[in-house]
Write a protein that holds these residues in place. Structure first.
Motif, PDB file in Angstrom:
ATOM      1  N   GLU A 173       0.727  -1.035   0.041  1.00 59.12           N
ATOM      2  CA  GLU A 173      -0.091   0.056  -0.059  1.00 59.12           C
ATOM      3  C   GLU A 173       0.682   1.261   0.017  1.00 59.12           C
ATOM      4  OE1 GLU A 173      -3.422   0.308   2.727  1.00 59.12           O
ATOM      5  OE2 GLU A 173      -3.925  -1.628   1.704  1.00 59.12           O
ATOM      6  N   TRP A 218     -10.515   0.101   1.048  1.00 52.73           N
ATOM      7  CA  TRP A 218     -10.646   1.164   0.135  1.00 52.73           C
ATOM      8  C   TRP A 218     -11.618   0.560  -0.914  1.00 52.73           C
ATOM      9  CZ3 TRP A 218      -8.871   0.919  -4.763  1.00 52.73           C
ATOM     10  CH2 TRP A 218      -7.429  -0.063  -5.050  1.00 52.73           C
ATOM     11  N   ARG A 263     -12.607  -0.633  -4.430  1.00 55.93           N
ATOM     12  CA  ARG A 263     -12.204  -0.601  -6.073  1.00 55.93           C
ATOM     13  C   ARG A 263     -13.435  -0.359  -6.927  1.00 55.93           C
ATOM     14  NH1 ARG A 263      -9.133  -2.564  -1.955  1.00 55.93           N
ATOM     15  NH2 ARG A 263      -7.237  -3.604  -2.633  1.00 55.93           N
ATOM     16  N   GLN A 271      -8.897   6.905  -4.347  1.00 56.29           N
ATOM     17  CA  GLN A 271      -9.834   5.946  -3.579  1.00 56.29           C
ATOM     18  C   GLN A 271      -8.981   5.125  -2.688  1.00 56.29           C
ATOM     19  OE1 GLN A 271     -11.685   3.669  -7.157  1.00 56.29           O
ATOM     20  NE2 GLN A 271     -12.134   5.892  -7.923  1.00 56.29           N
ATOM     21  N   ASP A 272      -7.826   4.957  -2.864  1.00 55.98           N
ATOM     22  CA  ASP A 272      -6.960   4.116  -1.994  1.00 55.98           C
ATOM     23  C   ASP A 272      -6.832   4.604  -0.731  1.00 55.98           C
ATOM     24  OD1 ASP A 272      -5.495   5.498  -3.623  1.00 55.98           O
ATOM     25  OD2 ASP A 272      -3.855   4.003  -3.744  1.00 55.98           O
ATOM     26  N   ASN A 273      -7.072   6.131  -0.676  1.00 50.76           N
ATOM     27  CA  ASN A 273      -6.987   6.865   0.641  1.00 50.76           C
ATOM     28  C   ASN A 273      -8.234   7.046   1.467  1.00 50.76           C
ATOM     29  OD1 ASN A 273      -3.984   6.767   0.407  1.00 50.76           O
ATOM     30  ND2 ASN A 273      -4.211   8.940  -0.871  1.00 50.76           N
ATOM     31  N   ASP A 332      -5.527  -8.473  -7.845  1.00 53.56           N
ATOM     32  CA  ASP A 332      -6.122  -7.600  -6.719  1.00 53.56           C
ATOM     33  C   ASP A 332      -7.809  -8.010  -6.482  1.00 53.56           C
ATOM     34  OD1 ASP A 332      -6.398  -5.653  -4.780  1.00 53.56           O
ATOM     35  OD2 ASP A 332      -7.120  -4.093  -6.048  1.00 53.56           O
ATOM     36  N   THR A 379     -11.609  -7.245  -5.252  1.00 50.41           N
ATOM     37  CA  THR A 379     -12.795  -6.062  -4.729  1.00 50.41           C
ATOM     38  C   THR A 379     -13.465  -6.664  -3.415  1.00 50.41           C
ATOM     39  OG1 THR A 379     -14.652  -7.047  -6.067  1.00 50.41           O
ATOM     40  CG2 THR A 379     -13.073  -5.595  -7.014  1.00 50.41           C
ATOM     41  N   LYS A 438      -5.388  -6.498   3.359  1.00 49.71           N
ATOM     42  CA  LYS A 438      -4.298  -5.807   2.798  1.00 49.71           C
ATOM     43  C   LYS A 438      -3.492  -6.638   2.071  1.00 49.71           C
ATOM     44  CE  LYS A 438      -4.283  -1.540   5.878  1.00 49.71           C
ATOM     45  NZ  LYS A 438      -5.170  -0.661   5.334  1.00 49.71           N
TER      46      LYS A 438
END
Lengths: 327, 327
Positions: free
Chosen positions: A32, A109, A111, A196-198, B6, B8, B28
């Motif tokens: 990450e 987060w 997707r 988005q990943d934050n 990855d 979702t 994660k």
């Protein structure tokens, strides 16, 4: 994904003696963040995030970043909280890097965010803007108009490798933005990277914001324009008006935009699209082929930039007229 | 580091409905393992590891791998335990990949192990060998002599790119091993990849073994030779006799090696050095430059191979004579 610096158990245990966090039971590098190295720690008490600041993060900025997180958390915003060391400091040194321990924020987060999530993002961004108003430290935005020019100078000569005509198009865009960039809009602390990943969610509920390592002082509405770029386009490049409307409405339900901010939204969005285009372009042209990061396509942001160039009014982003006239 | 696929949140939540694991609160991607994608999950109950099996892992082998972990855990060995689905299966499908949920093992792998840790590794390996004796499934070792030849055929023509003369040296080594490889030694289930990152410690205590995805049926002493290669050389290439002695003593305190196994140790160690040399060489020559894995240097194992070629007796690994004569 990012673990640039590995750490030994001995070094980590030594580092942890400066904190009151219980016994370490495991640590794993996590995929990450792209700027720093992050580890998820389990202890006999709470899970923690350990961040090692790599060379892109200037150590002199850490008091701003970490102090801001403390300030925002104290103000009720859900964000990771830096743990103080026994000597009161907010960070130490590990494997030759500045390193901080930060509370672990549960949540995931998204997707595939929907309009309802964009609304929550708008609200949280506005709350952050209000809460940041009385934060005492300041940090100029090194990635605003002047910073873009510096960045562009490093990439311009090779820009046409990515797309023919790019050198001319971006130079002219920079000229235009330099001449027309708004100056008198409401300013304060912005997140500047609320992708988005934050943003973490638990179910449909926003559980917190993370990664304040681009935070700085700049126009608040510029931060809104970053979110429009980050949250409201579909993978095929289409702007999703419903998401845009939800994001702006969510924001305004907490902090209404004034007339000048609304009018400036299209040029701010051009600027923020250009900002991400330029950093991606630079990385694209300079990251060695074997590096352990996924290079992001700069053309995604070129397409967004071109979209914003055609916008004549913020209503085209989904801003509802009644709200506009009422403000 | 490895997150190839990855996932979702929606797909993950759907996948988790087949398990009794509480509510998901975070996941994660973790930088661990090079073959598969691994995620660390937090739930309202216990933390879990989610593994998505990538193309290098043959789905038909999963019942062996996951069944073995269950078998060893039931026998008292500390290793991750695959969680059964509500339908009794040990894995399902997620993002188009076979995927299993596995208990999270606290502990840390040692970047700088000492002799006392090598002793614990030897003990744990022997315990695993004893516990594996009554495991009912079998899996041939695809990376033994015949497998090495196949692998070598894919790399031989380009081997001299790595070091001049390598093609001739390795071909002759393979001939020698093919002619002299022992056949009548004690066999059973071996781990086959017990490197440092696959053994967890809490303090100086071994807390568990992980990553059974190379496990197979082969000579037990071959597994010991893999550990000698993995644990008893220093970064500068020197063999650490104290570590070797500790590892072998630890092993023999649980399962004494017989005379034939001891005599075979040097050739087994040549074989296991060659095995890791060959996979690394193949990866070195074929991994695209932009891939998200760190390519490991094949020459490290070439040096180990050359070292073992000079060994005439297992005493040179640290095996103590009294022990030998007493067995």
């Amino acid at each position: 994904m990012a673990v640039y610096t590995d750490i030994t158990e001995d070094d980590l245990k030594q580092f942890l003696t400066e904190y009151d966090v219980g016994e370490l039971t495991s640590y794993k590098g996590i995929a990450e963040g792209v700027e720093n190295s992050n580890f998820l720690l389990h202890t006999t008490r709470d899970p923690l995030i350990l961040t090692l600041y790599e060379k892109r993060t200037d150590e002199r900025d850490l008091p701003f970043f970490l102090g801001l997180m403390q300030h925002l958390a104290a103000g009720g915003l859900s964000c990771p909280l830096p743990l103080p060391r026994n000597d009161g400091g907010l960070y130490g040194t590990l494997s030759g890097r500045p390193a901080a321990l930060i509370s672990f924020l549960e949540g995931m987060w998204l997707r595939k965010p929907e309009a309802k999530h964009c609304r929550e993002v708008g609200k949280a961004l506005a709350r952050m803007h209000l809460s940041g108003q009385d934060f005492e430290l300041t940090r100029p935005n090194s990635l605003s108009v002047e910073g873009w020019k510096t960045l562009w100078e490093k990439s311009a000569a090779r820009a046409d490798e990515v797309e023919t005509g790019l050198q001319e198009e971006i130079s002219s865009e920079l000229d235009h933005l330099g001449r027309n960039w708004p100056k008198d809009l409401a300013a304060g602390v912005i997140h500047a990277d609320l992708f988005q990943d934050n943003v973490f969610f638990l179910g449909d509920e926003l559980s917190g914001l993370i990664d304040f390592y681009f935070a700085c002082n700049d126009l608040l509405a510029y931060d809104v324009s970053i979110c429009l770029n980050a949250w409201c386009f579909e993978k095929d490049g289409a702007y999703n008006l419903t998401k845009g409307q939800a994001l702006i409405e969510g924001y305004q339900s907490v902090r209404p935009l004034d007339k000048a901010e609304i009018e400036a939204l299209p040029i701010l969005a051009r600027g923020s699209a250009l900002r991400f285009f330029l950093t991606r372009l630079y990385d694209w042209l300079t990251t060695p082929a074997g590096a352990l990061v996924v290079k992001k396509d700069p053309l995604e942001y070129l397409r967004k930039l071109r979209f914003h160039r055609q916008i004549t009014s913020a209503t085209e982003y989904g801003l509802v007229e009644e709200r506009l006239s009422a403000s």
